[in-house]
Design a protein around this motif. Structure first.
Motif, PDB file in Angstrom:
ATOM      1  N   THR A   1       1.571  -2.825  13.122  1.00 35.77           N
ATOM      2  CA  THR A   1       2.636  -3.505  13.866  1.00 35.77           C
ATOM      3  C   THR A   1       3.526  -2.493  14.560  1.00 35.77           C
ATOM      4  O   THR A   1       3.862  -2.628  15.738  1.00 35.77           O
ATOM      5  N   LEU A   2       3.891  -1.465  13.807  1.00 36.63           N
ATOM      6  CA  LEU A   2       4.767  -0.439  14.354  1.00 36.63           C
ATOM      7  C   LEU A   2       4.075   0.295  15.500  1.00 36.63           C
ATOM      8  O   LEU A   2       4.694   0.570  16.533  1.00 36.63           O
ATOM      9  N   HIS A   3       2.787   0.585  15.299  1.00 36.02           N
ATOM     10  CA  HIS A   3       2.042   1.265  16.367  1.00 36.02           C
ATOM     11  C   HIS A   3       2.078   0.425  17.645  1.00 36.02           C
ATOM     12  O   HIS A   3       2.401   0.919  18.722  1.00 36.02           O
ATOM     13  N   GLY A   4       1.782  -0.873  17.519  1.00 38.59           N
ATOM     14  CA  GLY A   4       1.749  -1.740  18.697  1.00 38.59           C
ATOM     15  C   GLY A   4       3.113  -1.874  19.331  1.00 38.59           C
ATOM     16  O   GLY A   4       3.277  -1.687  20.538  1.00 38.59           O
ATOM     17  N   ALA A   5       4.123  -2.184  18.504  1.00 37.32           N
ATOM     18  CA  ALA A   5       5.455  -2.418  19.048  1.00 37.32           C
ATOM     19  C   ALA A   5       5.983  -1.174  19.741  1.00 37.32           C
ATOM     20  O   ALA A   5       6.530  -1.235  20.842  1.00 37.32           O
ATOM     21  N   MET A   6       5.791  -0.020  19.102  1.00 30.80           N
ATOM     22  CA  MET A   6       6.305   1.220  19.698  1.00 30.80           C
ATOM     23  C   MET A   6       5.587   1.546  20.987  1.00 30.80           C
ATOM     24  O   MET A   6       6.206   1.906  21.981  1.00 30.80           O
TER      25      MET A   6
ATOM     26  N   ASP B   1      -0.516  -3.619   2.594  1.00 31.31           N
ATOM     27  CA  ASP B   1       0.779  -3.989   3.191  1.00 31.31           C
ATOM     28  C   ASP B   1       1.286  -2.900   4.121  1.00 31.31           C
ATOM     29  O   ASP B   1       1.809  -3.183   5.204  1.00 31.31           O
ATOM     30  N   THR B   2       1.122  -1.653   3.673  1.00 34.13           N
ATOM     31  CA  THR B   2       1.531  -0.543   4.534  1.00 34.13           C
ATOM     32  C   THR B   2       0.724  -0.554   5.809  1.00 34.13           C
ATOM     33  O   THR B   2       1.255  -0.336   6.896  1.00 34.13           O
ATOM     34  N   TYR B   3      -0.571  -0.852   5.661  1.00 29.84           N
ATOM     35  CA  TYR B   3      -1.449  -0.895   6.827  1.00 29.84           C
ATOM     36  C   TYR B   3      -0.926  -1.916   7.843  1.00 29.84           C
ATOM     37  O   TYR B   3      -0.807  -1.632   9.034  1.00 29.84           O
ATOM     38  N   ASN B   4      -0.555  -3.111   7.326  1.00 32.37           N
ATOM     39  CA  ASN B   4      -0.031  -4.147   8.231  1.00 32.37           C
ATOM     40  C   ASN B   4       1.213  -3.663   8.962  1.00 32.37           C
ATOM     41  O   ASN B   4       1.393  -3.917  10.144  1.00 32.37           O
TER      42      ASN B   4
ATOM     43  N   LEU C   1      13.017  -0.427   9.843  1.00 27.94           N
ATOM     44  CA  LEU C   1      12.089   0.212   8.911  1.00 27.94           C
ATOM     45  C   LEU C   1      12.744   0.429   7.560  1.00 27.94           C
ATOM     46  O   LEU C   1      12.096   0.357   6.517  1.00 27.94           O
ATOM     47  N   ALA C   2      14.050   0.686   7.601  1.00 32.40           N
ATOM     48  CA  ALA C   2      14.755   0.878   6.335  1.00 32.40           C
ATOM     49  C   ALA C   2      15.003  -0.448   5.631  1.00 32.40           C
ATOM     50  O   ALA C   2      15.355  -0.486   4.464  1.00 32.40           O
ATOM     51  N   ASN C   3      14.843  -1.555   6.351  1.00 30.20           N
ATOM     52  CA  ASN C   3      15.041  -2.881   5.768  1.00 30.20           C
ATOM     53  C   ASN C   3      13.716  -3.596   5.581  1.00 30.20           C
ATOM     54  O   ASN C   3      13.467  -4.639   6.199  1.00 30.20           O
ATOM     55  N   ASN C   4      12.835  -3.044   4.816  1.00 33.50           N
ATOM     56  CA  ASN C   4      11.525  -3.638   4.507  1.00 33.50           C
ATOM     57  C   ASN C   4      10.525  -3.554   5.645  1.00 33.50           C
ATOM     58  O   ASN C   4       9.379  -3.926   5.490  1.00 33.50           O
ATOM     59  N   GLY C   5      10.955  -3.144   6.831  1.00 30.91           N
ATOM     60  CA  GLY C   5      10.013  -3.053   7.935  1.00 30.91           C
ATOM     61  C   GLY C   5       9.559  -4.421   8.412  1.00 30.91           C
ATOM     62  O   GLY C   5      10.150  -5.441   8.067  1.00 30.91           O
ATOM     63  N   PHE C   6       8.495  -4.424   9.194  1.00 30.73           N
ATOM     64  CA  PHE C   6       7.984  -5.690   9.717  1.00 30.73           C
ATOM     65  C   PHE C   6       6.484  -5.586   9.842  1.00 30.73           C
ATOM     66  O   PHE C   6       5.950  -4.551  10.208  1.00 30.73           O
ATOM     67  N   ASP C   7       5.816  -6.673   9.538  1.00 36.52           N
ATOM     68  CA  ASP C   7       4.350  -6.638   9.569  1.00 36.52           C
ATOM     69  C   ASP C   7       3.812  -7.850  10.306  1.00 36.52           C
ATOM     70  O   ASP C   7       2.795  -8.414   9.954  1.00 36.52           O
ATOM     71  N   THR C   8       4.507  -8.263  11.350  1.00 38.50           N
ATOM     72  CA  THR C   8       4.141  -9.491  12.049  1.00 38.50           C
ATOM     73  C   THR C   8       3.153  -9.248  13.170  1.00 38.50           C
ATOM     74  O   THR C   8       2.725 -10.193  13.813  1.00 38.50           O
ATOM     75  N   GLY C   9       2.802  -8.017  13.424  1.00 42.43           N
ATOM     76  CA  GLY C   9       2.123  -7.699  14.684  1.00 42.43           C
ATOM     77  C   GLY C   9       3.196  -7.583  15.743  1.00 42.43           C
ATOM     78  O   GLY C   9       4.295  -8.126  15.585  1.00 42.43           O
ATOM     79  N   TRP C  10       2.870  -6.885  16.848  1.00 42.41           N
ATOM     80  CA  TRP C  10       3.921  -6.622  17.824  1.00 42.41           C
ATOM     81  C   TRP C  10       4.363  -7.888  18.551  1.00 42.41           C
ATOM     82  O   TRP C  10       5.371  -7.893  19.242  1.00 42.41           O
ATOM     83  N   THR C  11       3.598  -9.000  18.372  1.00 45.13           N
ATOM     84  CA  THR C  11       3.919 -10.222  19.098  1.00 45.13           C
ATOM     85  C   THR C  11       4.949 -11.091  18.379  1.00 45.13           C
ATOM     86  O   THR C  11       5.420 -12.059  18.955  1.00 45.13           O
ATOM     87  N   PHE C  12       5.268 -10.780  17.129  1.00 47.48           N
ATOM     88  CA  PHE C  12       6.281 -11.535  16.366  1.00 47.48           C
ATOM     89  C   PHE C  12       6.038 -13.042  16.393  1.00 47.48           C
ATOM     90  O   PHE C  12       6.954 -13.822  16.620  1.00 47.48           O
ATOM     91  N   TYR C  13       4.811 -13.477  16.221  1.00 51.15           N
ATOM     92  CA  TYR C  13       4.539 -14.911  16.280  1.00 51.15           C
ATOM     93  C   TYR C  13       5.297 -15.664  15.199  1.00 51.15           C
ATOM     94  O   TYR C  13       5.341 -15.255  14.042  1.00 51.15           O
ATOM     95  N   THR C  14       5.871 -16.773  15.596  1.00 50.10           N
ATOM     96  CA  THR C  14       6.401 -17.721  14.623  1.00 50.10           C
ATOM     97  C   THR C  14       5.235 -18.550  14.112  1.00 50.10           C
ATOM     98  O   THR C  14       4.221 -18.646  14.792  1.00 50.10           O
ATOM     99  N   PRO C  15       5.315 -19.215  12.989  1.00 50.72           N
ATOM    100  CA  PRO C  15       6.443 -19.260  12.055  1.00 50.72           C
ATOM    101  C   PRO C  15       6.496 -18.071  11.105  1.00 50.72           C
ATOM    102  O   PRO C  15       7.493 -17.910  10.413  1.00 50.72           O
ATOM    103  N   TYR C  16       5.435 -17.227  11.122  1.00 49.26           N
ATOM    104  CA  TYR C  16       5.448 -16.119  10.157  1.00 49.26           C
ATOM    105  C   TYR C  16       6.674 -15.233  10.356  1.00 49.26           C
ATOM    106  O   TYR C  16       7.351 -14.856   9.397  1.00 49.26           O
ATOM    107  N   SER C  17       6.975 -14.907  11.617  1.00 49.82           N
ATOM    108  CA  SER C  17       8.071 -13.968  11.865  1.00 49.82           C
ATOM    109  C   SER C  17       9.419 -14.563  11.499  1.00 49.82           C
ATOM    110  O   SER C  17      10.378 -13.838  11.244  1.00 49.82           O
TER     111      SER C  17
END
Lengths: 104, 221, 577
Positions: free
Chosen positions: C90-95, C83-86, C147-163
């Motif tokens: 995501t953070l690496h890509g988005a940033m 989960d951390t890896y995900n 990041l303080a709110n559970n973070g995000f692991d959607t990939g930098w593209t934030f695809y729906t419906p997962y996101s």
């Protein structure tokens, strides 16, 4: 300022009121046309045509594009062109899907 | 203005050569920003077109829930406010500070009328349970009229479009009040009325957007 | 017409201004203290602040990349949870995308250089420029809140419906952050377009614009046209998250693929926001260090605009496997090939510029060569991916990862490093150590290829991207890649050391250490608060290396209203003092 070649255009009050009047007339017209109950593609065409005429009036006279640098007009037209590109290319997908939303 | 190179008028910022360059830059900048705005709303219009092409019967059905009369009145109100903004610019160009302030005041009033009508439209719909997304909870009569199970899609788009547009109107009101105060301090004259001009451009765009929203949402049925 | 033409000519009194090598008053000494920096409207200081911020996020995201590569050392868990890896990738890509690549060249280097190359005192809207920086910082804060709110692991593209379903709080915060960040980009673009149109010094016609300006112009157009669509997309996504308005939700009759259309309508042009300004830097550096006129000025200038335009029509090649209609995929595949043409034109012209030039292998030039190699590989593999049938096999594999790293890192970042080393003396007034600079460039080339070449191979063999585990046959590729990433890390540390050391005890930079004909080099190093102590007048193009230097150091002799639409200056009308 007056002798400068970048003199700003000042519309007359009459011009502005005329344009405003025309816009209000077109608004009433579009409501009337919509109440006629034209068949399907025609009503959309009519409504959009009137909307574009109104938009032309606002852009040309209220926004002053009629007198302004042509580049500013080009920006407006360019924005519309890109909007239409976005819509038409998206429609290339959505209109030709085998099943629009399979799960539904 | 032509040979005033040595004396910089007070309103000209240091990096501009003269008042004209500053005015033209501000106007061009505003137009570029309006391009932004058009594509910003363009996304919503695109969503509208896509879903309308998919579910035409839903759109004709759902549009019946919108009140043509009040939509039309609001259109005329906004057009009126565009007219007064244009008049305000004219007043500024002719050094008529009083006319400028009166026209701005009328514009603010009309913009407020628009928002009030919008409020009552929203209020009416929310009362009937026609609310966006998870708040969707229509009364049985409405459910009977809106038999299409995807009706909330239409209203999702409706609320987004009118909501974002309403937000722009609110921003416009704020800008007009700012202009009104500055006009009262005598900041504007025929040599310098750039903020009035570019706020006017913004306001006309808000009007333009509504000119398309009105037939697309209220009239096409 | 003859009458009209004489009317348009303005006679300008010019004299020679040779920039001093030892300026006493520079923009750095103009005002001191933290508060003066934070409230400055000077484009040069804002550019430096952007540079600092971008470097910070680059270090952070680069550190994440090293963590990811370390985790991939073994096929199963190495040291972090799945989960951390995900979240980390995501953070690496988005940033990297939103905080580093998009603002890096335009907002950091562009901000510094653009008004100077135009001979202007500042950008058209200096306060908006500062606002854009704070909006950027503000958007970054939202990401940290996420990041303080559970973070995000959607990939930098934030695809729906997962996101829009899973883990909402973090996604809402980060998407709002991206929404805010978009405005920073929009303001920069608006500012640049206006500045280029209205604030050019006398004599800078469109045909004498430096190619860097053309590239920034094309970039700004993309920023202005594409970014608002991202804004509305993100707003819709947030609404989807907050109250399920259903536009992207198939369960409610919406369409997740529509989200992808909207997203890529921004994000594909966005890759040109990242790479096109890099092209501008390459054009500048390559002429300066070949001491030769650029080959095909108009071809390079206009191909930037062509890329900007065609770049808007190819977004669907990210969605070949998403279920979009086969009509659309075919059209998108065809249009994707078209983008290769203007890009190829550029590469050809750069290489032709080198031909018979007197090439000086200084650090910036080395980075240009690294760029030419890496970006060409990245470009060609892009064509491969653009081919519809091939992409079905390669989609979402490491082949794609390698491709966009070759383009984004091998392209944009190499151009950024070239530009940074090229303009560093101008920005800081200090020379860095040339040997260390060259070593770092070579190390980056080695490290980069060690990291990403194996990824092409394993991608073609079917290793999917974003996976935490992999089968044993890929171990050798992953481990080579990880080793390469450490070499890269070391190389970046050397760059950092070299540049920081130059600040402390670097040699003083002369006004024009590279003997460039560019206008920005006709100011002192570092420049004055107003960039030039005179209004520069330009009678030659920025690449006229066959002209003597003194013809590039002309300025207005008497203050004169020379700006406007019609500043024609002809040589015979100028007087040299």
């Amino acid at each position: 300022m007056s002798e400068h070649n970048h003199e700003h255009h000042i519309s007359t009050a009459k011009q502005l009121w005329l344009v405003g009047g025309a816009l209000i007339f077109l608004t009433i017209l579009t409501v009337v046309v919509s109440n006629l109950g034209l068949p399907s593609p025609l009503d959309i065409i009519a409504a959009l045509t009137i909307a574009f005429v109104k938009a032309y009036l606002v852009a040309s006279f209220f926004m002053g594009l009629y007198w302004d640098s042509k580049f500013n007009a080009m920006l407006l037209v360019g924005a519309l062109v890109f909007f239409f590109l976005m819509v038409s290319v998206t429609l290339l997908d959505t209109l030709y899907r085998v099943d629009a939303v399979p799960s539904f | 203005m032509a040979n005033h190179s040595a004396t910089h008028p007070a309103h000209v910022q240091h990096h501009f050569v003269d008042s004209d360059q500053q005015f033209e830059s501000a106007k061009l900048g505003m137009w570029v920003f309006l391009v932004n705005e058009i594509l910003f709303f363009g996304g919503l219009f695109c969503a509208y077109i896509v879903f309308r092409a998919w579910y035409p019967e839903l759109f004709t059905q759902a549009a019946l829930e919108l009140n043509k009369l009040w939509g039309g009145v609001n259109t005329i109100v906004l057009i009126g406010s565009s007219l007064t903004v244009a008049m305000a610019i004219r007043s500024a160009q002719k050094n008529q500070t009083k006319g400028l302030r009166i026209n701005l005041l009328i514009t603010i009033a009309l913009a407020c009328v628009f928002m009030v009508i919008k409020y009552f439209e929203y209020e009416h719909k929310l009362h009937l349970g026609i609310a966006p997304g998870s708040f969707w909870n229509p009364t049985p009569e409405i459910l009977h009229e809106l038999s299409d199970p995807r009706a909330n899609i239409f209203f999702g788009i409706y609320y987004m479009m009118t909501g974002v547009h309403g937000l722009h109107v609110l921003v416009g009101i704020g800008l007009m009040i700012w202009l009104y105060i500055r006009a009262g301090k005598g900041h504007f004259n025929s040599e310098y009325y750039t903020p009035v001009e570019i706020t006017g451009l913004y306001w006309h765009l808000v009007d333009l957007i509504w000119i398309f929203l009105f037939p697309l949402l209220y009239l096409i049925e | 017409m003859a009458v009209a033409e004489t009317k348009n000519l303005t006679t300008l009194q010019v004299k020679r201004f040779k920039p001093s090598d030892n300026p006493t008053n520079t923009y750095l000494t103009d005002e001191k203290g933290l508060w003066a920096w934070m409230t400055t409207v000077d484009h040069k200081k804002i550019g430096l602040m952007y540079l600092g911020a971008v470097a910070f996020f680059f270090a952070l995201a680069g550190f994440l990349a090293l963590a990811l590569r370390t985790e991939l050392w073994t096929p199963a868990k190495t040291f972090i949870e799945a989960d951390t890896y995900n979240q980390l990738f995501t953070l690496h890509g988005a940033m990297m995308v939103f905080f580093v690549l998009v603002p890096s060249i335009p907002a950091a280097l562009g901000n510094f250089v653009l008004p100077m190359q135009l001979g202007a005192k500042d950008v058209a809207f200096p306060r908006l420029n500062l606002a854009s920086f704070y909006i950027y910082v503000f958007g970054a804060i939202f990401t940290f809140i996420s990041l303080a709110n559970n973070g995000f692991d959607t990939g930098w593209t934030f695809y729906t419906p997962y996101s829009s379903d899973a883990n909402s709080a973090g996604v809402i915060w980060v998407t709002l952050g991206v929404f805010i960040l978009g405005f920073s980009s929009i303001l920069t673009g608006t500012n640049f377009i206006t500045t280029i149109h209205k604030l050019r010094a006398p004599g800078i016609t469109w045909g004498r614009l430096p190619l860097n300006i053309w590239a920034l112009y094309a970039t700004s157009i993309i920023q202005v046209l594409a970014t608002p669509v991202l804004a509305i997309t993100i707003l819709l996504l947030s609404m989807e998250n907050i109250m399920d308005i259903g536009i992207f939700d198939p369960a409610l009759g919406g369409d997740p693929v529509l989200y992808q259309h909207f997203f890529w309508f921004y994000s594909h042009p966005a890759v040109y926001i990242m790479i096109v300004p890099g092209f501008g830097i390459i054009s500048e550096v390559i002429t300066t260090f070949s001491k030769k006129h650029i080959f095909g000025y108009w071809a390079i200038a206009l191909s930037s605009l062509a890329i900007a335009f065609i770049g808007f029509l190819v977004w669907g090649h990210h969605m070949f496997t998403s279920g979009q209609s086969s009509v659309a995929t075919t059209v998108f595949s065809f249009l994707t090939f078209l983008v290769g043409i203007p890009t190829g034109i550029k590469i050809l012209n750069w290489v032709a510029t080198l031909y018979k030039g007197s090439i000086d292998m200084k650090t910036p030039m080395l980075y240009v060569f690294v760029f030419l190699f890496l970006f060409t590989i990245g470009g060609f593999t892009g064509i491969t991916l653009g081919a519809l049938s091939v992409d079905i096999h390669l989609h979402d594999t490491y082949y794609v990862v390698a491709h966009f790293h070759y383009v984004m890192m091998g392209g944009t970042l190499m151009a950024l490093l070239a530009g940074l080393h090229y303009w560093w003396p101008k920005m800081t007034g200090k020379m860095y150590n040339e040997t260390l600079g060259r070593i770092s460039a070579v190390l980056i080339f080695i490290g980069f290829n060690t990291t990403f070449l194996p990824q092409f191979v394993m991608g073609a063999q079917g290793m999917p991207r974003r996976y935490y585990n992999y089968i044993d046959q890929f171990t050798i590729f992953h481990q080579t890649s990880t080793i390469g990433s450490y070499i890269l890390g070391v190389a970046f540390l050397i760059i950092l050391y070299n540049l920081m050391k130059s600040l402390i005890n670097g040699e003083k930079a002369p006004a024009n250490p590279w003997n460039s004909r560019g206008l920005e080099w006709q100011a002192t190093s570092p420049p004055d608060f107003h960039n030039f102590d005179h209004t520069p007048v330009i009678i030659h193009g920025p690449y006229d290396y066959h002209q003597p230097m003194e013809e590039f150091q002309l300025g207005l002799a008497v203050s004169h209203n020379g700006h406007g639409d019609h500043h024609e200056v002809t040589t015979d009308e100028t007087e040299k003092a």
